[in-house]
Scaffold this active site. Structure first.
Site, PDB file in Angstrom:
ATOM      1  N   ASP A 289       0.866  -1.169   0.000  1.00 19.98           N
ATOM      2  CA  ASP A 289       0.000   0.000   0.000  1.00 19.98           C
ATOM      3  C   ASP A 289       0.908   1.226   0.000  1.00 19.98           C
ATOM      4  OD1 ASP A 289      -2.091   1.757   0.075  1.00 19.98           O
ATOM      5  OD2 ASP A 289      -3.149   0.787   1.739  1.00 19.98           O
TER       6      ASP A 289
HETATM    7  C1  BGC Z   1      -5.005   3.243   0.085  1.00 19.78           C
HETATM    8  C2  BGC Z   1      -5.102   2.225  -1.021  1.00 19.78           C
HETATM    9  C3  BGC Z   1      -4.953   2.901  -2.354  1.00 19.78           C
HETATM   10  C4  BGC Z   1      -3.636   3.653  -2.399  1.00 19.78           C
HETATM   11  C5  BGC Z   1      -3.367   4.353  -3.709  1.00 19.78           C
HETATM   12  C6  BGC Z   1      -3.827   4.145  -0.042  1.00 19.78           C
HETATM   13  O1  BGC Z   1      -3.963   5.229   0.793  1.00 19.78           O
HETATM   14  O2  BGC Z   1      -4.992   2.597   1.332  1.00 19.78           O
HETATM   15  O3  BGC Z   1      -6.326   1.559  -0.943  1.00 19.78           O
HETATM   16  O4  BGC Z   1      -5.053   1.978  -3.394  1.00 19.78           O
HETATM   17  O5  BGC Z   1      -3.653   4.611  -1.363  1.00 19.78           O
HETATM   18  O6  BGC Z   1      -4.151   5.463  -3.872  1.00 19.78           O
END
Ligand code: BGC
Length: 750
Positions: A289
């Site tokens: 993530d």
């Molecule tokens: C989130 C993810 C997301 C990623 C990219 C993170 O803050 O937890 O779910 O895909 O950002 O935007």
């Protein structure tokens, strides 16, 4: 409301460096080799062979290139995206042009193609209803069609990696991201989210199942340590992933922010190496993530294959210089780096995107509107209809519509999954202007949609800001519809209480006129102190781009109310495993543990059943405008497979959709809770029509995790099969004797 800062953007390194400066291999002007010399581009070969062949041709720099991602959006003066990324996107991983390996263009998420924060020019796209709403349809076909639709918009927008498929179980009803997920049951969530991923990947792009694993709340998400035993994890959250992956074969898995039993999820040997890669035999790649990579050697050796947005969110770009150092020191083996690059390549080959490159194309928004509307309307759950106020009858001459900006639009959830609506925002100036905002209402007005369907009625609107004026309007109406909203989003959790005096507004309106129906637009469960005073309650969740139309179609009875709850609505916070939420949103860096050993695998209704709590509305609940009768329940266990059959008949006067649910309990007990959802089916029936439904129960839903055998084990004995209209509304029972059975730990093909 406290919100945590934007994902922990650290700007460790960045400020101006470009992908070419950091990864020269990505940008080198190399002439492409002729196809015959690039056998990995032969689509007739399987993805593993192709990945092996391509890997052999790669230089060390190229291997390091495909395992490191850049953030794709400008963040004001603080961060400038690399030029190659698509504007306002989640991320970018350079390709290897000389080998014919495309760059990876990443976009969020489960409801459609998002635009990230700072980008002034928003990408306007079709939004599906929230994941929770889609799950409330209990209709995997709709989830798959929705996935296919948003995946096609991703492809047509130039994206080949969609960060979609959130399957974290609702352990915590206050979790701000519940709206992105598939509810509280592993089978339901697995089936619905799996279907969505399958749909997305039908566009020859990668979909990324997430957040692996046990990312159950937003408060303290970057640090919290989820404590849970192996058997409990395998029987709950991990099982949801397993079911979804079996149905969809996602080409990537995103590890979560939080820790699990001490180690960060993205450097967790148990989760990544042992469960995902060894036990489940997962062959494609794990991406972190955004901001969830915390080390080089530890993360790599634990099974993380690709660092996401490593230039912007992590303390260091761990998979660049520090990884080279770790390789030089022998802390990471060359074989492991090869494995990482191979897995990324494998995911790309398996998706089909290498021979079918993405390119910007026109989008048929009118066709897509129908897809999202169908999803939204089947997700609407009629929770209460005691007075038969719904569907609205033509004789209702005076209708008062109050609150929730129902005159202009419907609410959506905030954070990285935010899709910007075609036609712009319906409401300006409410909620935070920036992360995790803005708070966005899609321009699909329930009021207008109602007026279009009820031309003979006098429909008046009050915004609800003035309680007295709203009550006055209500007093003079035949029926009152109060719209109440609760904005949830990434990075913060929400109390289960409606904000901004909406409970008091509903109370005042219902006191003025008991013929009141409350229409909720919420991310998940809320408490309803006014419940006994109102005649009806409808849960419409965040219903997406066509939400106003969908709500009006259900309220007027143009379609049946056919959603069912994918989550328990508690009657009070005392009923939850953790009446007080762990962590302090004002101290986002303080470490703390969340004790999931309290409920273990007894998540949601299982906890309520085990404790004997009476929920406000149980899991699986939802009313229809017609009535159904069930007959002939039979359960048969043969060769270790349990098959259940029964007849469903529409005994009412309208066409409707039933959602018969099968729950199973061992007579001898021994499970995490008295019963588990074991199968379900949505069936449409015209008045008087009946059908026979036959369902096979996945054997793991009869099993417990056997640590010694490292597999699943079904205990021989007597089981009760219950047919229910909800987890608490059993309409028939049958007994069955099941033989002992051992099941493998690995993924099983459906
Ligand atoms: C989130 C993810 C997301 C990623 C990219 C993170 O803050 O937890 O779910 O895909 O950002 O935007």
């Amino acid at each position: 409301m406290n919100r945590q800062p934007w994902r922990g953007l650290t700007l460790a390194l960045m400020l101006g460096a470009s992908a070419c400066a950091i990864a020269p291999a990505a940008c080198a002007q190399t002439s492409a080799a002729p196809p015959a010399a690039r056998p990995w581009l032969n689509p007739k070969l399987d993805a593993d062979t192709r990945a092996d062949l391509a890997l052999k041709a790669m230089t060390q720099d190229e291997k390091l290139t495909v395992i490191f991602g850049y953030f794709g959006a400008d963040m004001g003066a603080k961060y400038k995206r690399v030029a190659e990324a698509l504007p306002g996107s989640a991320g970018y991983v350079p390709g290897i042009e000389r080998l014919g390996i495309p760059a990876q263009f990443q976009t969020d998420a489960g409801v459609g193609v998002a635009t990230q924060g700072g980008e002034p020019k928003k990408r306007e796209r079709t939004a599906l209803p929230s994941g929770m709403a889609t799950t409330a349809t209990w209709n995997p076909e709709l989830a798959q069609a929705g996935g296919a639709m948003i995946g096609s918009e991703a492809r047509a927008s130039g994206f080949n990696v969609m960060l979609a498929g959130g399957v974290n179980l609702v352990r915590e009803p206050r979790n701000g991201r519940n709206f992105e997920y598939g509810g509280e049951d592993p089978w339901l969530a697995g089936k619905m989210v799996g279907a969505q991923i399958k749909g997305i990947q039908s566009n020859a792009i990668v979909s990324t199942i997430k957040h692996y694993a046990l990312n159950g709340q937003e408060t303290g998400r970057f640090v919290l340590d989820a404590k849970i035993g192996e058997a409990d994890a395998r029987t709950s959250d991990l099982l949801a992933f397993q079911f979804a992956m079996e149905d969809s074969d996602p080409h990537s898995v995103m590890c979560a922010y939080n820790r699990v039993n001490g180690d960060y999820a993205c450097e967790n040997d148990f989760l990544l190496n042992k469960v995902l890669k060894q036990d489940w035999g997962y062959k494609s790649y794990v991406m972190s993530d955004w901001g969830a990579t915390h080390s080089s050697a530890k993360a790599v050796n634990a099974g993380l294959d690709q660092e996401s947005a490593g230039d912007a969110f992590d303390k260091q770009p761990f998979f660049r210089g520090p990884l080279k150092d770790a390789l030089a020191k022998g802390e990471v083996s060359q074989a492991r780096l090869d494995d990482m690059a191979r897995r990324v390549l494998r995911g790309l080959f398996a998706s089909g995107v290498v021979e079918k490159p993405v390119k910007i194309a026109a989008i048929d928004y009118a066709a897509h509107a129908k897809v999202t509307r169908a999803d939204a309307e089947e997700g609407v759950v009629l929770l209460k209809n005691d007075k038969g106020l719904l569907p609205l009858v033509a004789s209702a001459k005076k209708i008062a519509v109050i609150g929730g900006h129902a005159d202009v639009g419907v609410l959506s959830g905030g954070g990285s999954s935010q899709v910007y609506p075609i036609g712009g925002r319906a409401v300006q100036g409410e909620g935070p202007a920036s992360w995790p905002g803005p708070m966005i209402y899609f321009p699909s007005s329930p009021l207008k949609a109602l007026k279009a369907r009820l031309p003979g009625a006098d429909i008046q609107f009050a915004d609800g800001k003035d309680k007295t004026a709203a009550a006055k309007l209500a007093a003079g109406a035949d029926v009152v519809l109060v719209f109440a909203t609760q904005w949830n989003g990434e990075s913060f959790d929400s109390p289960l209480t409606l904000e901004n005096g909406q409970d008091a507004l509903i109370d005042a309106v219902a006191s003025a006129n008991a013929e009141t129906v409350v229409v909720l637009e919420t991310g998940g469960p809320v408490l309803m102190p006014w419940l006994s005073k109102v005649g009806g309650v409808v849960e419409a969740w965040y219903p997406g781009s066509e939400g106003g139309e969908a709500i009006a179609r259900v309220l007027t009875g143009e379609v049946d109310a056919s959603g069912r709850l994918p989550v328990t609505f508690p009657a009070s916070l005392d009923q939850l495993p953790r009446p007080t939420l762990d962590g302090d949103p004002n101290k986002p860096d303080d470490l703390f543990a969340v004790d999931y050993t309290i409920e273990g695998a007894a998540v949601g209704y299982k906890w309520f059943d085990k404790k004997g709590h009476q929920p406000l509305f149980p899991f699986g609940h939802g009313l229809s405008y017609t009535t159904f009768a069930y007959d002939n329940l039979k359960a048969e266990a043969k060769g270790g497979a349990l098959t259940v059959s029964f007849d469903v008949k529409n005994t009412g006067k309208r066409t409707g959709k039933a959602v018969p649910q099968i729950y199973v309990s061992p007579k001898a007990g021994g499970w995490e809770a008295p019963q588990r959802l074991a199968a379900f089916k949505k069936v449409e029936l015209t008045p008087g029509a009946s059908t026979k439904v036959t369902l096979t129960v996945d054997p793991r839903l009869l099993a417990t995790w056997d640590e010694k055998a490292h597999g699943w084990s079904v205990a021989a004995g007597a089981y009760t099969v219950s047919l229910g209209a909800s987890s608490r509304d059993t309409v028939a029972k049958a007994d069955v004797t099941v033989a002992a059975r051992a099941l493998p730990v690995g993924l099983m093909k459906p």
